[in-house]
Design a protein around this motif. Structure first.
Motif, PDB file in Angstrom:
ATOM      1  N   ASP A   1       1.056  -1.074  -0.620  1.00 16.44           N
ATOM      2  CA  ASP A   1      -0.144  -0.086   0.237  1.00 16.44           C
ATOM      3  C   ASP A   1       0.787   1.552   0.240  1.00 16.44           C
ATOM      4  OD1 ASP A   1      -2.544  -1.699   0.011  1.00 16.44           O
ATOM      5  OD2 ASP A   1      -2.217  -1.706   2.074  1.00 16.44           O
ATOM      6  N   PRO A   2       1.608   1.426  -1.191  1.00 17.03           N
ATOM      7  CA  PRO A   2       2.514   2.900  -0.943  1.00 17.03           C
ATOM      8  C   PRO A   2       1.338   3.774  -1.194  1.00 17.03           C
ATOM      9  CG  PRO A   2       2.107   1.811  -2.933  1.00 17.03           C
ATOM     10  CD  PRO A   2       1.194   0.839  -2.659  1.00 17.03           C
ATOM     11  N   VAL A   3       2.077   5.039  -0.189  1.00 20.14           N
ATOM     12  CA  VAL A   3       1.953   6.164  -0.578  1.00 20.14           C
ATOM     13  C   VAL A   3       3.242   7.585  -1.229  1.00 20.14           C
ATOM     14  CG1 VAL A   3      -0.211   6.049   1.281  1.00 20.14           C
ATOM     15  CG2 VAL A   3       1.957   6.935   2.409  1.00 20.14           C
ATOM     16  N   ALA A   4       3.018   8.359  -0.785  1.00 18.37           N
ATOM     17  CA  ALA A   4       4.441   9.421  -1.493  1.00 18.37           C
ATOM     18  C   ALA A   4       5.339   9.519   0.114  1.00 18.37           C
ATOM     19  CB  ALA A   4       3.064  11.040  -1.020  1.00 18.37           C
ATOM     20  N   GLY A   5       5.892   8.824  -0.179  1.00 24.42           N
ATOM     21  CA  GLY A   5       7.158   8.439   0.020  1.00 24.42           C
ATOM     22  C   GLY A   5       7.248   7.038   1.596  1.00 24.42           C
ATOM     23  N   ASP A   6       6.450   6.627   1.109  1.00 26.35           N
ATOM     24  CA  ASP A   6       5.610   5.219   2.304  1.00 26.35           C
ATOM     25  C   ASP A   6       5.269   4.458   2.074  1.00 26.35           C
ATOM     26  OD1 ASP A   6       6.984   3.645   4.766  1.00 26.35           O
ATOM     27  OD2 ASP A   6       6.176   5.693   6.034  1.00 26.35           O
ATOM     28  N   TYR A   7       5.231   2.711   2.499  1.00 27.30           N
ATOM     29  CA  TYR A   7       3.985   2.276   2.643  1.00 27.30           C
ATOM     30  C   TYR A   7       3.667   2.693   4.110  1.00 27.30           C
ATOM     31  CZ  TYR A   7       6.673   0.421  -2.001  1.00 27.30           C
ATOM     32  OH  TYR A   7       6.824  -0.004  -2.364  1.00 27.30           O
ATOM     33  N   THR A   8       1.666   2.637   3.378  1.00 27.62           N
ATOM     34  CA  THR A   8       0.962   2.370   5.118  1.00 27.62           C
ATOM     35  C   THR A   8       1.380   1.148   5.943  1.00 27.62           C
ATOM     36  OG1 THR A   8      -1.236   1.283   3.641  1.00 27.62           O
ATOM     37  CG2 THR A   8      -0.545   4.332   3.703  1.00 27.62           C
ATOM     38  N   SER A   9       1.099   0.626   5.641  1.00 29.82           N
ATOM     39  CA  SER A   9       1.367  -1.642   5.442  1.00 29.82           C
ATOM     40  C   SER A   9       2.734  -2.259   5.867  1.00 29.82           C
ATOM     41  CB  SER A   9       0.801  -2.745   4.826  1.00 29.82           C
ATOM     42  OG  SER A   9       0.511  -3.659   5.495  1.00 29.82           O
ATOM     43  N   HIS A  10       3.181  -2.220   6.979  1.00 31.15           N
ATOM     44  CA  HIS A  10       4.664  -3.415   6.738  1.00 31.15           C
ATOM     45  C   HIS A  10       4.918  -3.772   7.883  1.00 31.15           C
ATOM     46  CE1 HIS A  10       9.374  -1.452   7.216  1.00 31.15           C
ATOM     47  NE2 HIS A  10       9.260  -2.704   7.529  1.00 31.15           N
ATOM     48  N   ARG A  11       5.135  -4.980   7.305  1.00 33.38           N
ATOM     49  CA  ARG A  11       5.078  -5.847   7.939  1.00 33.38           C
ATOM     50  C   ARG A  11       6.037  -6.876   8.100  1.00 33.38           C
ATOM     51  NH1 ARG A  11      -0.456  -7.398   9.399  1.00 33.38           N
ATOM     52  NH2 ARG A  11      -1.927  -6.252   8.579  1.00 33.38           N
ATOM     53  N   ILE A  12       6.477  -7.299   9.754  1.00 34.94           N
ATOM     54  CA  ILE A  12       8.321  -8.024  10.527  1.00 34.94           C
ATOM     55  C   ILE A  12       7.811  -8.910  10.590  1.00 34.94           C
ATOM     56  CG2 ILE A  12      10.353  -7.729  11.416  1.00 34.94           C
ATOM     57  CD1 ILE A  12       9.971  -4.512  11.343  1.00 34.94           C
ATOM     58  N   HIS A  13       8.189 -10.119   9.557  1.00 33.02           N
ATOM     59  CA  HIS A  13       8.524 -11.136   9.856  1.00 33.02           C
ATOM     60  C   HIS A  13       9.095 -12.488  10.597  1.00 33.02           C
ATOM     61  CE1 HIS A  13       4.279 -11.740   8.053  1.00 33.02           C
ATOM     62  NE2 HIS A  13       4.957 -10.882   6.689  1.00 33.02           N
ATOM     63  N   ALA A  14       9.349 -12.882  11.311  1.00 33.90           N
ATOM     64  CA  ALA A  14      10.431 -13.439  12.421  1.00 33.90           C
ATOM     65  C   ALA A  14      10.913 -15.061  11.534  1.00 33.90           C
ATOM     66  CB  ALA A  14       9.993 -13.672  13.792  1.00 33.90           C
ATOM     67  N   PRO A  15      12.024 -15.386  11.376  1.00 33.42           N
ATOM     68  CA  PRO A  15      12.572 -16.698  11.674  1.00 33.42           C
ATOM     69  C   PRO A  15      11.220 -17.869  12.812  1.00 33.42           C
ATOM     70  CG  PRO A  15      14.461 -15.488  12.352  1.00 33.42           C
ATOM     71  CD  PRO A  15      13.036 -14.589  12.492  1.00 33.42           C
ATOM     72  N   GLY A  16      10.373 -18.214  11.581  1.00 28.04           N
ATOM     73  CA  GLY A  16       9.806 -19.879  11.742  1.00 28.04           C
ATOM     74  C   GLY A  16       8.396 -19.161  11.604  1.00 28.04           C
ATOM     75  N   GLU A  17       8.081 -18.042  10.941  1.00 27.63           N
ATOM     76  CA  GLU A  17       6.893 -18.228  10.104  1.00 27.63           C
ATOM     77  C   GLU A  17       6.917 -18.577   9.036  1.00 27.63           C
ATOM     78  OE1 GLU A  17       4.710 -13.439  11.135  1.00 27.63           O
ATOM     79  OE2 GLU A  17       6.839 -13.426  12.225  1.00 27.63           O
ATOM     80  N   HIS A  18       5.563 -18.317   8.301  1.00 25.68           N
ATOM     81  CA  HIS A  18       5.474 -18.728   6.309  1.00 25.68           C
ATOM     82  C   HIS A  18       4.796 -17.374   6.263  1.00 25.68           C
ATOM     83  CE1 HIS A  18       7.079 -22.691   7.797  1.00 25.68           C
ATOM     84  NE2 HIS A  18       7.401 -23.102   6.361  1.00 25.68           N
ATOM     85  N   VAL A  19       5.238 -16.865   5.277  1.00 28.36           N
ATOM     86  CA  VAL A  19       4.367 -15.435   4.650  1.00 28.36           C
ATOM     87  C   VAL A  19       3.689 -16.087   3.671  1.00 28.36           C
ATOM     88  CG1 VAL A  19       5.258 -13.631   4.129  1.00 28.36           C
ATOM     89  CG2 VAL A  19       6.366 -14.053   6.095  1.00 28.36           C
ATOM     90  N   VAL A  20       2.881 -15.498   3.386  1.00 26.19           N
ATOM     91  CA  VAL A  20       2.148 -15.584   1.452  1.00 26.19           C
ATOM     92  C   VAL A  20       1.706 -14.173   1.433  1.00 26.19           C
ATOM     93  CG1 VAL A  20       0.272 -16.392   0.943  1.00 26.19           C
ATOM     94  CG2 VAL A  20       0.575 -17.423   1.878  1.00 26.19           C
ATOM     95  N   LEU A  21       2.203 -13.797   0.373  1.00 21.96           N
ATOM     96  CA  LEU A  21       2.600 -12.341  -0.320  1.00 21.96           C
ATOM     97  C   LEU A  21       1.294 -12.182  -0.613  1.00 21.96           C
ATOM     98  CD1 LEU A  21       6.340 -13.194  -2.155  1.00 21.96           C
ATOM     99  CD2 LEU A  21       5.536 -11.679   0.618  1.00 21.96           C
ATOM    100  N   PRO A  22       0.837 -10.769  -0.950  1.00 15.78           N
ATOM    101  CA  PRO A  22      -0.677 -10.338  -1.059  1.00 15.78           C
ATOM    102  C   PRO A  22      -0.743 -10.910  -2.236  1.00 15.78           C
ATOM    103  CG  PRO A  22       0.903  -8.591  -0.231  1.00 15.78           C
ATOM    104  CD  PRO A  22       1.704  -9.756  -0.411  1.00 15.78           C
ATOM    105  N   ASP A  23      -2.098 -11.072  -2.479  1.00 16.49           N
ATOM    106  CA  ASP A  23      -2.761 -12.296  -3.704  1.00 16.49           C
ATOM    107  C   ASP A  23      -3.023 -10.754  -5.355  1.00 16.49           C
ATOM    108  OD1 ASP A  23      -3.434 -13.618  -2.563  1.00 16.49           O
ATOM    109  OD2 ASP A  23      -5.808 -13.177  -1.840  1.00 16.49           O
ATOM    110  N   SER A  24      -2.461  -9.081  -4.935  1.00 12.91           N
ATOM    111  CA  SER A  24      -2.274  -8.489  -6.096  1.00 12.91           C
ATOM    112  C   SER A  24      -1.246  -9.199  -7.191  1.00 12.91           C
ATOM    113  CB  SER A  24      -1.928  -7.181  -5.325  1.00 12.91           C
ATOM    114  OG  SER A  24      -0.874  -7.183  -4.468  1.00 12.91           O
ATOM    115  N   ILE A  25       0.426 -10.031  -6.094  1.00 10.30           N
ATOM    116  CA  ILE A  25       0.975  -9.959  -7.428  1.00 10.30           C
ATOM    117  C   ILE A  25       0.749 -11.172  -8.555  1.00 10.30           C
ATOM    118  CG2 ILE A  25       3.121  -9.884  -5.686  1.00 10.30           C
ATOM    119  CD1 ILE A  25       3.297 -12.518  -5.264  1.00 10.30           C
TER     120      ILE A  25
END
Length: 205
Positions: free
Chosen positions: A160-184
């Motif tokens: 969710d980019p806006v001027a000069g930044d992203y409104t959503s910034h999620r940080i994931h640690a080892p042990g997690e499984h991340v599903v990237l956004p459907d938008s890709i």
């Protein structure tokens, strides 16, 4: 950016920044030259562990058919940045529309509109990826920016980019499984532990 970088002084009375970038690439084969926020950055070639991360991540994309008729998975492809008159970046990995070649702007760089995702793997110059490129990619409206942060041992997913930044910034640690956004356009899942493990320095035997 994949390795330690240095800002290069630029003398506008002699040549424009793209000409300077050309000169640097001729003088330093294998180095990566970018212009971010009007500043020329030069980085040495990445290490083998950095390359290993990219291979593992690419396999995750290829396994779900992301490199096909609708989209392509590319390394080191030029991205034209709209914030500056001569700004461009070369992300470590990108997911782009399959017709990206029809959207060449200049200097072997493509319109940011065809980029669905960019990914950077940090090395010693991690602040470039975590700060300057966040601003640059958000200004270019890149929908998803993923950072494999080897310095701090985590994975960032910015959306969710806006001027000069992203409104959503999620940080994931080892042990997690991340599903990237459907938008890709593909269901890509990343094992944070496996991705970070691929980037760890290997001890000599």
């Amino acid at each position: 950016m994949s390795a330690a970088a240095a800002e290069h002084p630029w003398d506008s009375s002699q040549e424009n920044q793209l000409e300077t970038a050309d000169s640097l690439m001729e003088q330093l084969p294998g180095f990566r030259v970018e212009i971010i926020g009007g500043v020329i950055t030069v980085a040495p070639p990445p290490d083998g562990d950095h390359a290993s991360v990219l291979t593992d991540v690419m396999i995750s994309f290829l396994a779900v058919g992301a490199h096909g008729q609708e989209s392509r998975v590319l390394q080191n492809v030029g991205l034209w940045l709209p914030a500056g008159s001569e700004d461009f970046a070369i992300p470590d990995l990108a997911l782009v529309d399959a017709d990206f070649e029809e959207h060449l702007i200049q200097y072997n760089c493509y319109d940011p509109a065809v980029f669905r995702l960019v990914l950077e793997v940090t090395s010693s110059n991690y602040q470039q990826d975590l700060r300057n490129k966040v601003t640059a990619y958000a200004d270019a409206k890149i929908p998803v920016y993923v950072i494999v942060d080897r310095k701090h041992g985590r994975l960032h997913v910015l959306t969710d980019p806006v001027a000069g930044d992203y409104t959503s910034h999620r940080i994931h640690a080892p042990g997690e499984h991340v599903v990237l956004p459907d938008s890709i356009g593909a269901e890509v899942k990343l094992d944070v532990s496996a991705v970070l493990r691929a980037g760890e320095p290997k001890k000599a035997t």
